[in-house]
Design a protein around this motif. Structure first.
Motif, PDB file in Angstrom:
ATOM      1  N   LYS A   1       0.827  -1.218   0.000  1.00 39.17           N
ATOM      2  CA  LYS A   1       0.000   0.000   0.000  1.00 39.17           C
ATOM      3  C   LYS A   1       0.853   1.255   0.000  1.00 39.17           C
ATOM      4  O   LYS A   1       0.311   2.367   0.051  1.00 39.17           O
ATOM      5  N   SER A   2       2.172   1.105  -0.055  1.00 39.92           N
ATOM      6  CA  SER A   2       3.035   2.272   0.133  1.00 39.92           C
ATOM      7  C   SER A   2       4.229   2.249  -0.809  1.00 39.92           C
ATOM      8  O   SER A   2       4.905   1.234  -0.944  1.00 39.92           O
ATOM      9  N   SER A   3       4.475   3.396  -1.450  1.00 35.10           N
ATOM     10  CA  SER A   3       5.700   3.610  -2.231  1.00 35.10           C
ATOM     11  C   SER A   3       6.508   4.703  -1.560  1.00 35.10           C
ATOM     12  O   SER A   3       5.947   5.653  -1.026  1.00 35.10           O
ATOM     13  N   LEU A   4       7.833   4.588  -1.620  1.00 35.57           N
ATOM     14  CA  LEU A   4       8.662   5.512  -0.857  1.00 35.57           C
ATOM     15  C   LEU A   4       9.526   6.436  -1.723  1.00 35.57           C
ATOM     16  O   LEU A   4      10.106   7.380  -1.197  1.00 35.57           O
ATOM     17  N   ILE A   5       9.597   6.182  -3.027  1.00 34.40           N
ATOM     18  CA  ILE A   5      10.578   6.913  -3.827  1.00 34.40           C
ATOM     19  C   ILE A   5       9.936   8.013  -4.666  1.00 34.40           C
ATOM     20  O   ILE A   5       9.162   7.754  -5.581  1.00 34.40           O
ATOM     21  N   VAL A   6      10.251   9.255  -4.319  1.00 32.89           N
ATOM     22  CA  VAL A   6       9.962  10.435  -5.142  1.00 32.89           C
ATOM     23  C   VAL A   6      11.252  11.240  -5.155  1.00 32.89           C
ATOM     24  O   VAL A   6      11.564  11.946  -4.195  1.00 32.89           O
ATOM     25  N   SER A   7      12.042  11.105  -6.219  1.00 34.41           N
ATOM     26  CA  SER A   7      13.321  11.831  -6.220  1.00 34.41           C
ATOM     27  C   SER A   7      13.144  13.295  -6.602  1.00 34.41           C
ATOM     28  O   SER A   7      13.931  14.148  -6.195  1.00 34.41           O
TER      29      SER A   7
ATOM     30  N   ALA B   1      10.966  -3.700   2.409  1.00 33.89           N
ATOM     31  CA  ALA B   1      11.858  -2.850   1.617  1.00 33.89           C
ATOM     32  C   ALA B   1      11.559  -2.992   0.129  1.00 33.89           C
ATOM     33  O   ALA B   1      11.494  -1.996  -0.604  1.00 33.89           O
ATOM     34  N   LYS B   2      11.371  -4.204  -0.341  1.00 33.17           N
ATOM     35  CA  LYS B   2      11.088  -4.424  -1.761  1.00 33.17           C
ATOM     36  C   LYS B   2       9.753  -3.809  -2.167  1.00 33.17           C
ATOM     37  O   LYS B   2       9.632  -3.228  -3.256  1.00 33.17           O
ATOM     38  N   ASP B   3       8.755  -3.919  -1.295  1.00 28.93           N
ATOM     39  CA  ASP B   3       7.452  -3.309  -1.578  1.00 28.93           C
ATOM     40  C   ASP B   3       7.568  -1.793  -1.653  1.00 28.93           C
ATOM     41  O   ASP B   3       7.049  -1.157  -2.579  1.00 28.93           O
ATOM     42  N   TRP B   4       8.217  -1.203  -0.663  1.00 25.53           N
ATOM     43  CA  TRP B   4       8.330   0.252  -0.586  1.00 25.53           C
ATOM     44  C   TRP B   4       9.133   0.826  -1.753  1.00 25.53           C
ATOM     45  O   TRP B   4       8.819   1.899  -2.264  1.00 25.53           O
ATOM     46  N   LEU B   5      10.169   0.123  -2.166  1.00 21.42           N
ATOM     47  CA  LEU B   5      11.061   0.639  -3.209  1.00 21.42           C
ATOM     48  C   LEU B   5      10.533   0.418  -4.618  1.00 21.42           C
ATOM     49  O   LEU B   5      10.743   1.260  -5.498  1.00 21.42           O
ATOM     50  N   TYR B   6       9.830  -0.693  -4.840  1.00 24.44           N
ATOM     51  CA  TYR B   6       9.516  -1.057  -6.221  1.00 24.44           C
ATOM     52  C   TYR B   6       8.156  -1.738  -6.400  1.00 24.44           C
ATOM     53  O   TYR B   6       7.331  -1.288  -7.203  1.00 24.44           O
TER      54      TYR B   6
END
Length: 396
Positions: free
Chosen positions: A330-336, A377-382
């Motif tokens: 339910k969560s993404s962490l990457i917005v560069s 970590a894998k869910d959040w990153l990709y």
């Protein structure tokens, strides 16, 4: 069990999907040192340390001198850390004096001339894909695949609202805009876009209210249009990405505004429309609000940290919020928010380091085990973003 350094190194190798960038596919890498040095976020911290806002107008020797002074004075800041590690890791250069800046400039110019440089930088942190919001930026030169296109409509949304608000016959104007929305989203669908993106200004309207078009305020008309947009996206099996918390009406620059009702006012959208929503916020107080929305509504997901939320402290807080309340998917962490591939690398390096530290501490404290931390970590990153966007690298 790995030690912390080994654990972070493992995280560094995991795949990444960068869900919001300003990268231009035809010119992904910086062309010289100053394109990296004058990235907006670093520049804000440098200017707070005395760097002039007209630096590019200065003779180069003078510009180097004032840059070094501000760089050294801001060594404690987060973007300084990112900038330092961009040059340390990608070019093997430590910025310490005028000669090192000249060497850095030569190195950046040389890397920009190498056709495979952008892909090489992306591969260092396993960046498998990135998002752009501009159709003419999506085609990527010398990369394994093009960018994921999620078109932004905020400028159009403002114009549509104004058009209806000022019309003599609002119902007719609304019908015309509704037709335009249908045609536009159908076009995006035809391009293969998985969804659309918009920012929203402050709005004095609620998505659960019923408004009469001919009597509605400008904000209420915007909310009616959001319902129309969501209905059209549902017909096309597309999602809506909302960027919230930055406002430009208070002064001459964008600022974060912590509105405790910002997400609550939108909850009527989440409840009524069977589309996926991705919420990205730039205001610290709303970080918990978006988690609560995602907890309440299965079709709401939380995205990465935007603008003024890109801080180590806020990342630590939101990872705690999200780990406690939400499945990883339910969560993404990457917005560069990067404008060149070098800053994309630097900001993702920081996020992976913070994530590795956070998850390792959770393992040590006994809250999660190693396998759970790795999957999170894998869910959040990709994985979360890849599933939401329907992204399959083998079909790109």
């Amino acid at each position: 069990m790995l030690n912390q350094k080994e654990f972070i190194e493992e995280i560094m190798g995991f795949d990444v999907l960068d869900t919001h960038t300003h990268l231009v596919g035809q010119q992904l890498s910086a062309q010289d040192f100053w394109e990296i040095a004058h990235y907006f976020w670093l520049n804000r911290e440098m200017q707070a340390a005395g760097y002039p806002d007209h630096a590019m107008d200065l003779p180069e020797e003078e510009r180097i001198e004032v840059f070094l002074a501000a760089y050294k004075a801001s060594r404690n800041t987060l973007m300084n850390w990112v900038f330092t590690n961009i040059f340390k890791n990608l070019y093997g250069i430590e910025i310490r004096d005028a000669q090192s800046i000249r060497e850095a400039d030569a190195a950046v110019r040389a890397s920009n001339a190498r056709p495979g440089w952008a892909q090489e930088v992306a591969d260092k942190l396993s960046v498998r894909a990135f998002v752009t919001n501009m159709p003419d930026h999506a085609k990527c030169n010398h990369m394994n695949r093009d960018a994921i296109l999620i078109p932004r409509i905020d400028g159009r949304l403002f114009d549509w609202t104004k058009q209806i608000h000022q019309a003599d016959n609002r119902e007719q104007a609304y019908d015309e805009v509704k037709k335009t929305i249908g045609e536009l989203i159908a076009t995006f669908k035809g391009w293969g876009c998985p969804g659309i993106m918009t920012t929203l200004p402050a709005y004095d309207a609620k998505a659960n209210e019923t408004y009469v078009i001919k009597e509605a305020t400008r904000d209420q008309l915007m909310m009616l249009l959001l319902h129309t947009i969501c209905e059209t996206l549902e017909q096309n099996n597309m999602f809506l990405q909302l960027f919230l918390g930055v406002e430009r009406s208070w002064c001459d620059t964008a600022i974060p505004v912590n509105d405790p009702l910002r997400i609550a006012k939108l909850s009527g959208l989440f409840a009524r429309h069977r589309i996926q929503f991705e919420l990205v916020v730039a205001s610290e107080i709303n970080n918990l609000d978006v988690v609560q929305a995602a907890w309440n509504y299965p079709n709401v997901h939380v995205g990465g940290m935007w603008w003024f939320n890109f801080r180590a402290s806020t990342y630590r807080d939101i990872m705690q919020y999200r780990m406690e309340a939400l499945p990883g998917m339910k969560s993404s962490l990457i917005v560069s928010d990067a404008r060149n591939i070098e800053w994309c690398y630097g900001k993702i390096l920081l996020i992976k380091k913070l994530m590795g530290e956070f998850l390792y501490n959770q393992i040590e404290a006994g809250w999660i085990d190693y396998e759970t931390a790795i999957q999170l970590a894998k869910d959040w990153l990709y994985d979360s973003a890849a599933q939401r966007y329907g992204f399959n690298p083998h079909l790109s």
